[in-house]
Motif scaffolding. Structure first.
Motif, PDB file in Angstrom:
ATOM      1  N   LYS A  68       1.050  -3.144 -11.774  1.00  0.00           N
ATOM      2  CA  LYS A  68       1.951  -4.159 -12.340  1.00  0.00           C
ATOM      3  C   LYS A  68       3.057  -4.533 -11.368  1.00  0.00           C
ATOM      4  O   LYS A  68       3.616  -5.618 -11.436  1.00  0.00           O
ATOM      5  CB  LYS A  68       2.567  -3.666 -13.652  1.00  0.00           C
ATOM      6  CG  LYS A  68       1.589  -3.704 -14.801  1.00  0.00           C
ATOM      7  CD  LYS A  68       2.257  -3.286 -16.102  1.00  0.00           C
ATOM      8  CE  LYS A  68       1.242  -3.358 -17.232  1.00  0.00           C
ATOM      9  NZ  LYS A  68       1.643  -2.616 -18.399  1.00  0.00           N
ATOM     10  N   LYS A  69       3.382  -3.618 -10.458  1.00  0.00           N
ATOM     11  CA  LYS A  69       4.415  -3.887  -9.452  1.00  0.00           C
ATOM     12  C   LYS A  69       3.785  -4.196  -8.092  1.00  0.00           C
ATOM     13  O   LYS A  69       4.461  -4.156  -7.069  1.00  0.00           O
ATOM     14  CB  LYS A  69       5.360  -2.695  -9.341  1.00  0.00           C
ATOM     15  CG  LYS A  69       6.173  -2.482 -10.603  1.00  0.00           C
ATOM     16  CD  LYS A  69       7.229  -1.439 -10.410  1.00  0.00           C
ATOM     17  CE  LYS A  69       8.103  -1.360 -11.645  1.00  0.00           C
ATOM     18  NZ  LYS A  69       9.171  -0.390 -11.500  1.00  0.00           N
ATOM     19  N   ASN A  70       2.472  -4.483  -8.097  1.00  0.00           N
ATOM     20  CA  ASN A  70       1.730  -4.829  -6.879  1.00  0.00           C
ATOM     21  C   ASN A  70       1.689  -3.686  -5.872  1.00  0.00           C
ATOM     22  O   ASN A  70       1.580  -3.905  -4.677  1.00  0.00           O
ATOM     23  CB  ASN A  70       2.305  -6.103  -6.236  1.00  0.00           C
ATOM     24  CG  ASN A  70       1.337  -6.698  -5.238  1.00  0.00           C
ATOM     25  OD1 ASN A  70       0.127  -6.586  -5.384  1.00  0.00           O
ATOM     26  ND2 ASN A  70       1.856  -7.320  -4.210  1.00  0.00           N
ATOM     27  N   LYS A  71       1.799  -2.461  -6.358  1.00  0.00           N
ATOM     28  CA  LYS A  71       1.710  -1.293  -5.488  1.00  0.00           C
ATOM     29  C   LYS A  71       0.313  -0.713  -5.621  1.00  0.00           C
ATOM     30  O   LYS A  71      -0.047  -0.185  -6.667  1.00  0.00           O
ATOM     31  CB  LYS A  71       2.757  -0.247  -5.872  1.00  0.00           C
ATOM     32  CG  LYS A  71       4.177  -0.719  -5.654  1.00  0.00           C
ATOM     33  CD  LYS A  71       5.147   0.346  -6.101  1.00  0.00           C
ATOM     34  CE  LYS A  71       6.572  -0.150  -6.071  1.00  0.00           C
ATOM     35  NZ  LYS A  71       7.483   0.836  -6.668  1.00  0.00           N
ATOM     36  N   HIS A  72      -0.468  -0.831  -4.547  1.00  0.00           N
ATOM     37  CA  HIS A  72      -1.859  -0.402  -4.555  1.00  0.00           C
ATOM     38  C   HIS A  72      -2.005   0.899  -3.781  1.00  0.00           C
ATOM     39  O   HIS A  72      -1.425   1.051  -2.702  1.00  0.00           O
ATOM     40  CB  HIS A  72      -2.746  -1.476  -3.913  1.00  0.00           C
ATOM     41  CG  HIS A  72      -2.723  -2.773  -4.659  1.00  0.00           C
ATOM     42  ND1 HIS A  72      -3.724  -3.162  -5.501  1.00  0.00           N
ATOM     43  CD2 HIS A  72      -1.794  -3.764  -4.702  1.00  0.00           C
ATOM     44  CE1 HIS A  72      -3.433  -4.335  -6.031  1.00  0.00           C
ATOM     45  NE2 HIS A  72      -2.259  -4.725  -5.565  1.00  0.00           N
ATOM     46  N   PHE A 102       0.843  -1.188   0.000  1.00  0.00           N
ATOM     47  CA  PHE A 102       0.000   0.000   0.000  1.00  0.00           C
ATOM     48  C   PHE A 102       0.881   1.241   0.000  1.00  0.00           C
ATOM     49  O   PHE A 102       1.731   1.418   0.873  1.00  0.00           O
ATOM     50  CB  PHE A 102      -0.942  -0.005   1.203  1.00  0.00           C
ATOM     51  CG  PHE A 102      -1.962  -1.112   1.153  1.00  0.00           C
ATOM     52  CD1 PHE A 102      -2.678  -1.369  -0.013  1.00  0.00           C
ATOM     53  CD2 PHE A 102      -2.208  -1.906   2.251  1.00  0.00           C
ATOM     54  CE1 PHE A 102      -3.623  -2.383  -0.075  1.00  0.00           C
ATOM     55  CE2 PHE A 102      -3.154  -2.927   2.207  1.00  0.00           C
ATOM     56  CZ  PHE A 102      -3.853  -3.164   1.043  1.00  0.00           C
ATOM     57  N   VAL A 103       0.673   2.086  -1.005  1.00  0.00           N
ATOM     58  CA  VAL A 103       1.502   3.271  -1.227  1.00  0.00           C
ATOM     59  C   VAL A 103       0.604   4.503  -1.405  1.00  0.00           C
ATOM     60  O   VAL A 103      -0.603   4.367  -1.601  1.00  0.00           O
ATOM     61  CB  VAL A 103       2.390   3.083  -2.485  1.00  0.00           C
ATOM     62  CG1 VAL A 103       3.373   1.933  -2.296  1.00  0.00           C
ATOM     63  CG2 VAL A 103       1.543   2.869  -3.736  1.00  0.00           C
ATOM     64  N   PRO A 104       1.205   5.708  -1.380  1.00  0.00           N
ATOM     65  CA  PRO A 104       0.398   6.896  -1.689  1.00  0.00           C
ATOM     66  C   PRO A 104      -0.194   6.756  -3.096  1.00  0.00           C
ATOM     67  O   PRO A 104       0.394   6.113  -3.965  1.00  0.00           O
ATOM     68  CB  PRO A 104       1.416   8.036  -1.642  1.00  0.00           C
ATOM     69  CG  PRO A 104       2.535   7.525  -0.794  1.00  0.00           C
ATOM     70  CD  PRO A 104       2.588   6.035  -1.042  1.00  0.00           C
ATOM     71  N   SER A 105      -1.344   7.358  -3.319  1.00  0.00           N
ATOM     72  CA  SER A 105      -2.046   7.245  -4.605  1.00  0.00           C
ATOM     73  C   SER A 105      -1.152   7.588  -5.790  1.00  0.00           C
ATOM     74  O   SER A 105      -1.232   6.957  -6.840  1.00  0.00           O
ATOM     75  CB  SER A 105      -3.280   8.147  -4.621  1.00  0.00           C
ATOM     76  OG  SER A 105      -4.176   7.722  -3.630  1.00  0.00           O
TER      77      SER A 105
END
Length: 126
Positions: free
Chosen positions: A82-86, A73-76
């Motif tokens: 594609k890198k699994n960063k939601h 879970f990352v900032p918007s």
């Protein structure tokens, strides 16, 4: 299960803004508003390490669909599926943000209610 979520003021404000902009379904909006009313706000440095928040790698078990998946879970602005960063404001993140390892959440996703368990939360440095 926790009777209230623990979030930083920044995350609290971002969730409030998401509700205000009508970015979530009505059942999600009602649930999020209820959670924010009871939420405990803390400074980033006072947030326990096992709480789901931004810049954490989280392993979730979906009991409804019977699968386990790891999310980052990352900032918007940093979201890259594609890198699994939601985004921390994505549907799955909004369902579990502020909860801790071991919590099981029944959440009204757009495609129906699902039961999600938080298996693991780790710090993540991009």
């Amino acid at each position: 299960m926790s009777d209230h979520i623990i979030v930083t003021t920044g995350i609290y404000d971002a969730i409030k803004d998401t509700i205000r902009r009508k970015k979530v379904s009505i059942p999600e909006e009602q649930r999020l508003a209820e959670e924010l009313r009871k939420a405990k706000q803390v400074l980033r440095r006072d947030l326990p390490e096992d709480i789901v928040t931004v810049n954490r790698k989280v392993t979730l078990k979906d009991h409804t669909l019977d699968f386990e998946h790891e999310y980052i879970f990352v900032p918007s602005t940093k979201a890259k599926l594609k890198k699994n960063k939601h985004s921390i404001l994505s549907d799955i993140a909004l369902a579990v943000v502020g909860y801790k390892v071991g919590d099981v959440i029944d959440w009204p996703f757009r495609d129906g209610n699902r039961k999600i368990e938080i298996m693991k939360v780790e710090a993540w440095e991009g």
